[in-house]
Design an enzyme around this catalytic site. Structure first.
Site, PDB file in Angstrom:
ATOM      1  N   HIS A 194       0.882  -1.203   0.025  1.00 51.53           N
ATOM      2  CA  HIS A 194      -0.121   0.073  -0.086  1.00 51.53           C
ATOM      3  C   HIS A 194       0.836   1.401  -0.011  1.00 51.53           C
ATOM      4  CE1 HIS A 194      -2.862   2.917   1.492  1.00 51.53           C
ATOM      5  NE2 HIS A 194      -3.950   2.005   1.318  1.00 51.53           N
ATOM      6  N   SER A 201      -7.167   1.644  -4.166  1.00 52.80           N
ATOM      7  CA  SER A 201      -8.348   1.541  -3.179  1.00 52.80           C
ATOM      8  C   SER A 201      -8.747   2.727  -2.706  1.00 52.80           C
ATOM      9  CB  SER A 201      -7.344   0.734  -1.913  1.00 52.80           C
ATOM     10  OG  SER A 201      -6.438   1.637  -1.405  1.00 52.80           O
ATOM     11  N   GLU A 232     -13.922  -4.396   0.806  1.00 48.93           N
ATOM     12  CA  GLU A 232     -13.286  -4.789   1.690  1.00 48.93           C
ATOM     13  C   GLU A 232     -14.045  -4.964   3.169  1.00 48.93           C
ATOM     14  OE1 GLU A 232      -9.853  -2.071   2.529  1.00 48.93           O
ATOM     15  OE2 GLU A 232      -9.038  -3.333   3.930  1.00 48.93           O
ATOM     16  N   GLU A 242     -15.349   1.491  11.387  1.00 46.24           N
ATOM     17  CA  GLU A 242     -15.113   2.027  10.245  1.00 46.24           C
ATOM     18  C   GLU A 242     -16.170   1.736   9.168  1.00 46.24           C
ATOM     19  OE1 GLU A 242     -11.201   1.345   9.044  1.00 46.24           O
ATOM     20  OE2 GLU A 242     -10.439   1.201  10.862  1.00 46.24           O
ATOM     21  N   ASP A 291      -9.056  -8.444   5.095  1.00 42.15           N
ATOM     22  CA  ASP A 291      -7.835  -7.595   5.804  1.00 42.15           C
ATOM     23  C   ASP A 291      -7.686  -8.067   7.342  1.00 42.15           C
ATOM     24  OD1 ASP A 291      -6.284  -5.673   7.397  1.00 42.15           O
ATOM     25  OD2 ASP A 291      -6.961  -4.014   6.052  1.00 42.15           O
ATOM     26  N   HIS A 312      -8.589  -6.007  10.190  1.00 42.44           N
ATOM     27  CA  HIS A 312      -9.979  -6.269  10.732  1.00 42.44           C
ATOM     28  C   HIS A 312     -10.690  -7.417  10.997  1.00 42.44           C
ATOM     29  CE1 HIS A 312     -10.302  -1.927   9.084  1.00 42.44           C
ATOM     30  NE2 HIS A 312      -9.692  -2.400   8.027  1.00 42.44           N
ATOM     31  N   HIS A 326      -5.522  -7.936   2.130  1.00 44.91           N
ATOM     32  CA  HIS A 326      -4.591  -6.876   2.788  1.00 44.91           C
ATOM     33  C   HIS A 326      -3.859  -7.658   3.868  1.00 44.91           C
ATOM     34  CE1 HIS A 326      -6.153  -2.800   1.472  1.00 44.91           C
ATOM     35  NE2 HIS A 326      -5.112  -3.226   0.726  1.00 44.91           N
ATOM     36  N   ARG A 358      -1.204  -2.529  12.988  1.00 48.34           N
ATOM     37  CA  ARG A 358      -0.692  -2.036  11.823  1.00 48.34           C
ATOM     38  C   ARG A 358       0.802  -1.637  11.598  1.00 48.34           C
ATOM     39  NH1 ARG A 358      -6.463   0.758   9.523  1.00 48.34           N
ATOM     40  NH2 ARG A 358      -6.273  -1.040   7.903  1.00 48.34           N
ATOM     41  N   GLU A 409      -0.145  -3.845   4.067  1.00 45.98           N
ATOM     42  CA  GLU A 409      -0.712  -2.409   4.574  1.00 45.98           C
ATOM     43  C   GLU A 409      -0.240  -1.981   5.938  1.00 45.98           C
ATOM     44  OE1 GLU A 409      -4.995  -0.415   3.399  1.00 45.98           O
ATOM     45  OE2 GLU A 409      -5.073  -2.147   4.804  1.00 45.98           O
TER      46      GLU A 409
HETATM   47 MN    MN Z   1      -7.223  -2.642   4.502  1.00 46.37          MN
END
Ligand code: MN
Length: 291
Positions: free
Chosen positions: A8, A65, A148, A154, A181, A184, A207, A213, A242
């Site tokens: 990313h 994205s 996603e 979110e 991802d 998440h 992802h 992260r 990411e």
């Molecule tokens: Mn993502």
């Protein structure tokens, strides 16, 4: 399983100035990646011709994205907001076509942000219709649409792979797949392998993000379990790293993602480490499956 490994652009840059574009493209190629994910949160701010020529110069593939925003959303019953949301999606598709991307992914059905309440049926219907329209237009241009699955803070539309499949059924278009991802999934799913098995060939983009992260392997994600599930599902799509830190600020994205702290400062080291980590996980998952 012979996956494209991506990164990313948030690892490298914020805004897409010409200098930043060249830096992101060159560092992505130098770290061994096949694909650069272009952030399309502000799709009309990007010089697509230049981005494409830079990608072509070093032989990189791309994906685009984005997440929608509260002023331009399709998960809404407000006609003016809905119209701006549909326009944003058209612009994002034009960006994807312009840079030569084969994938348009992310939170394309909703604002990437904390909603004040659950989604209404009317908003959900509008979101499904907008995604269907986008998917039809994208198919004409040879671009796949990936929705996603993101956590409850979110979006309010769906937060798990099983819920995403219900929404995909409502959209009812063959050019739409699910984008998972791990960041998440770690918040919303019971484990990291059953969602992959459940999706099967409706999983089209991945992802990989650590639980905080930051550096892969330095958080609580059960990586062997996730990669084994990908191998067992014979997943052949991109695997894109990411990661976000306050060391690189994207004016349109960092605040939406609540990037408040500094998880790394040396993005060259981070990217090299992530590529080796993903490669190693894929190899050992394959070796495990072959035994
Ligand atoms: Mn993502």
């Amino acid at each position: 399983m012979n996956n494209t490994i991506g990164i990313h652009a948030g690892v490298w840059i914020g805004a897409w100035t010409p200098e930043n574009t060249t830096l992101a493209v060159e560092r992505t190629a130098a770290a061994g990646y096949d694909l650069l994910e272009v952030t399309g949160t502000d799709p009309t701010s990007i010089d697509t011709t230049f981005v494409r020529s830079e990608l072509d110069r070093v032989g990189l593939q791309s994906a685009v994205s984005l997440g929608l925003t509260f002023d331009a959303d399709v998960n809404t019953e407000d006609a003016a907001v809905l119209e701006r949301g549909r326009t944003r999606l058209e612009q994002a598709l034009a960006l994807a076509e312009g840079v030569g991307a084969k994938y348009l992914v992310g939170c394309l059905y909703s604002t990437l942000g904390k909603y004040p309440g659950p989604a209404t049926w009317g908003a959900r219907r509008n979101a499904a219709a907008a995604v269907r329209e986008l998917a039809t237009e994208a198919q004409r241009r040879g671009i796949s649409i990936g929705l996603e699955v993101v956590n409850r803070y979110e979006t309010n539309l769906f937060n798990t792979a099983a819920e995403a499949l219900d929404f995909l059924d409502e959209v009812g278009h063959p050019n739409v797949f699910v984008h998972l991802d791990t960041y998440h999934m770690n918040i919303e799913e019971g484990d990291l392998d059953r969602p992959v098995a459940l999706l099967g060939d409706r999983l089209g983009y991945v992802h990989v993000g650590e639980s905080h992260r930051g550096y892969l392997g330095s958080g609580t994600i059960d990586w062997p379990r996730f990669f084994r599930a990908l191998v067992e599902a014979d997943y052949g799509g991109p695997i894109t790293f990411e990661s976000f830190s306050s060391a690189v600020v994207d004016p349109a994205l960092s605040n939406a993602l609540a990037v408040w702290r500094n998880l790394w400062s040396d993005n060259v080291d981070l990217a090299r480490h992530a590529h080796a980590f993903i490669d190693g996980q894929v190899r050992s998952a394959r070796a495990g499956a072959a035994r």
